[in-house]
Design an enzyme around this catalytic site. Structure first.
Site, short mmCIF file in Angstrom:
data_model
loop_
_atom_site.label_atom_id
_atom_site.label_comp_id
_atom_site.label_asym_id
_atom_site.label_seq_id
_atom_site.Cartn_x
_atom_site.Cartn_y
_atom_site.Cartn_z
N ASP A 52 0.80 -1.23 0.00
CA ASP A 52 0.00 0.00 0.00
C ASP A 52 0.84 1.28 0.00
OD1 ASP A 52 -2.34 -1.34 -0.10
OD2 ASP A 52 -2.61 -1.40 2.08
N HIS A 72 27.51 6.64 -10.71
CA HIS A 72 26.17 6.75 -10.13
C HIS A 72 26.08 6.03 -8.79
CE1 HIS A 72 24.49 7.67 -14.40
NE2 HIS A 72 25.00 8.72 -13.80
N ASP A 76 27.40 14.76 -5.17
CA ASP A 76 26.60 15.26 -6.29
C ASP A 76 25.16 15.28 -5.80
OD1 ASP A 76 25.21 15.76 -8.62
OD2 ASP A 76 26.37 14.35 -9.85
N ASP A 133 21.76 21.05 -9.78
CA ASP A 133 22.61 19.86 -9.94
C ASP A 133 24.05 20.29 -9.67
OD1 ASP A 133 23.78 17.50 -10.69
OD2 ASP A 133 23.20 17.62 -12.80
N HIS A 171 32.47 10.53 -19.07
CA HIS A 171 31.17 11.13 -19.37
C HIS A 171 31.37 12.46 -20.07
CE1 HIS A 171 31.55 13.95 -15.95
NE2 HIS A 171 31.98 12.93 -15.23
N HIS A 183 24.84 18.86 -19.48
CA HIS A 183 23.52 18.54 -20.05
C HIS A 183 22.61 19.72 -19.78
CE1 HIS A 183 22.46 17.71 -15.82
NE2 HIS A 183 23.60 17.05 -15.76
N HIS A 223 18.25 15.96 -16.12
CA HIS A 223 18.75 15.88 -17.50
C HIS A 223 17.59 16.39 -18.35
CE1 HIS A 223 21.94 12.59 -16.48
NE2 HIS A 223 22.16 13.73 -15.89
N GLU A 257 30.38 20.05 -15.86
CA GLU A 257 30.76 19.10 -14.82
C GLU A 257 31.88 18.14 -15.23
OE1 GLU A 257 27.85 15.93 -14.14
OE2 GLU A 257 26.42 17.04 -15.40
N TYR A 271 38.54 10.35 -12.82
CA TYR A 271 38.27 9.21 -11.95
C TYR A 271 39.37 8.18 -12.15
CZ TYR A 271 33.91 11.70 -12.60
OH TYR A 271 32.96 12.70 -12.70
N ARG A 322 34.90 15.39 -9.29
CA ARG A 322 34.03 16.08 -10.25
C ARG A 322 33.67 17.41 -9.65
NH1 ARG A 322 30.72 12.40 -11.17
NH2 ARG A 322 28.90 12.80 -9.87
N GLU A 343 30.87 20.42 -10.46
CA GLU A 343 29.71 20.67 -11.32
C GLU A 343 28.97 21.93 -10.88
OE1 GLU A 343 26.60 17.65 -11.09
OE2 GLU A 343 25.84 18.28 -13.04
N1 GLY Z 1 23.46 14.31 -11.05
C1 GLY Z 1 23.46 13.76 -12.34
C2 GLY Z 1 24.35 14.49 -13.22
O1 GLY Z 1 25.24 15.17 -12.76
O2 GLY Z 1 24.20 14.50 -14.39
MN MN Z 2 24.75 16.90 -13.98
MN MN Z 3 25.20 16.07 -10.87
#
Ligand code: GLY
Ligand code: MN
Ligand code: MN
Length: 443
Positions: free
Chosen positions: A36, A239, A256, A267, A346, A350, A357, A380, A384, A406, A408
């Site tokens: 539920d 992730h 992040d 973000d 990466h 974005h 995103h 960003e 790594y 990272r 960002e």
């Molecule tokens: N937090 C996801 C990204 O940085 O794209």
């Molecule tokens: Mn991002």
């Molecule tokens: Mn991010």
């Protein structure tokens, strides 16, 4: 967001759709977590963008030029018993009075009413392939019309991707959208500063995550996505969301995390030393990422194409890896071979908006899209160096292994350049160390 903003959006979309067309958008469905217990309900971004209506079990219909009203909302009716159990509903009257619908009908009557609304149109704007059950429902309405062809009933002849128009609109942020994004950015930035202040060796990653949840909730926000709080080598998992390891002296912490305020996301990523002081290797790699990030941000301006910031970041990152001995060879050849990809897998950013995103095309035909005022994107870059990392057959020196970084920020394209919406979180090495030393005094 004011109702006038939603009305303005509907009007613009209808202008682009033109006469003899209809747009049909379903609300997000409630997702079950277990038994539920539902997942927290979040309205579909497209649906919210046009309606401001936050309830499930609703369908919005826009018919430009319809004499009896252009905006029709199908939604749940008022129901004292259901509302006692599950919460308030706007009802049909509320849909008209508070949400600007010209007409409102019970969602249970949609199969009877919608075919009649489609009948007068040539073009149906609709996002196909997002919700299978809704796709089947739409197909059913069309079939019903076709079955009545011999009775002179007309069926629309074209199906058009609604996302195309809508997502292009969403890419250009209005003044009130930018206000919402600034606020999401500010609240998120405060939480990142707070994390730097409270962090110390021996804490658990989830304790730091709790600071974010607390700060976001205190300001009426929710996380815009699952927060990543990764100490040491966990930072090399892009992730990572377990957030259940201990934070160790001498390691870095990558966070992040961003808030969603009134349907708009921030973000932000910052990486800082758990004990407040960067080691020589950490500082060297960090500075490369920071330089890459600044070089990329410097490329964000009207007329630049989408990939320019990425290209700038890749160049600085590759040069840095070369200088530190992590890569060997000629700068230009290494960039061309994408030799950095073992450490930077990466892209540099974005679109950002209602979705983290966010929607919007990155290319127009074969060419990268040009940046224009009102667009918001993240910048960003990262590096790594996973444990056991290799370049070809060569093992990376031990001292670099397990470092993940990272940085960002969220960047608004302005008339003459850009504005970093998330600038309130320090990112210079000296500033981070000063902030953490100052906080140490008070612990
Ligand atoms: N937090 C996801 C990204 O940085 O794209
Ligand atoms: Mn991002
Ligand atoms: Mn991010």
């Amino acid at each position: 967001m004011k109702q006038t903003e939603f009305a303005r959006r509907r009007k613009r979309l209808m202008q682009m759709m033109g006469k003899a067309s209809v747009a049909v958008l379903p609300a997000a469905r409630v997702a079950m977590r277990n038994r539920d217990a539902d997942y927290p309900y979040r309205q579909d971004s497209d649906f919210h963008y046009l309606t401001g209506f936050d309830e499930p079990e609703a369908v919005a219909v826009l018919i430009p030029g319809r004499p009896h009203g252009e905006y029709i909302l199908f939604c749940r009716e008022r129901d004292p018993l259901m509302e006692t159990w599950h919460g308030r509903r706007a009802g049909l009257e509320g849909a008209r009075e508070h949400y600007g619908a010209d007409d409102a009908f019970p969602i249970g009557d949609i199969d009877d009413i919608l075919p009649g609304l489609l009948e007068s149109c040539e073009r149906v704007y609709y996002a196909m392939g997002v919700d299978d059950a809704f796709d089947a429902q739409v197909t059913g309405w069309i079939r019903r019309l076709k079955e009545q062809a011999r009775a002179g009933v007309h069926t629309p002849s074209e199906f058009v991707a609604l996302d195309h128009l809508l997502h292009d609109m969403r890419l250009y942020k209005s003044r009130s959208e930018i206000t919402a994004m600034r606020r999401a950015a500010r609240i998120s930035a405060q939480a990142h500063v707070r994390a730097m202040q409270v962090c110390r060796p021996g804490m658990m990653e989830y304790e730091i995550e709790a600071e974010f949840l607390y700060h976001f909730k205190r300001h009426g926000c929710v996380p815009a996505y699952g927060s990543i709080v990764g100490g040491g080598e966990n930072a090399c998992i892009l992730h990572y969301t377990e957030n259940d390891a201990e934070l160790r002296d001498g390691e870095l912490l990558l966070i992040d995390a961003g808030a969603e305020h009134d349907y708009y996301a921030a973000d932000i990523t910052r990486t800082f030393p758990i004990n407040g002081r960067f080691s020589a290797e950490q500082a060297a790699l960090y500075q490369v990422v920071l330089d890459a990030q600044k070089a990329a941000i410097a490329r964000v301006k009207p007329g630049a194409h989408w990939n320019e910031p990425h290209e700038a970041a890749v160049k600085v990152l590759t040069r840095g890896l070369l200088k530190l001995g992590l890569l060997k060879g000629q700068l230009r050849a290494l960039i061309k071979q994408e030799a950095y990809r073992g450490f930077y897998m990466h892209r540099t950013g974005h679109w950002l908006g209602m979705d983290v995103h966010d929607v919007g095309d990155y290319k127009v035909g074969n060419a990268w899209r040009e940046l224009e005022p009102g667009m918001v994107l993240t910048i960003e870059p990262g590096l790594y160096i996973a444990p056991g990392a290799r370049v070809g057959k060569r093992k990376v020196a031990k001292k670099w292994q397990g470092i993940g970084i990272r940085i960002e920020d969220d960047v608004l394209v302005t008339r003459d350049g850009c504005e970093v919406l998330t600038r309130d979180v320090p990112k210079e090495i000296a500033d981070i160390e000063a902030l953490m030393a100052e906080a140490d005094h008070h612990k």
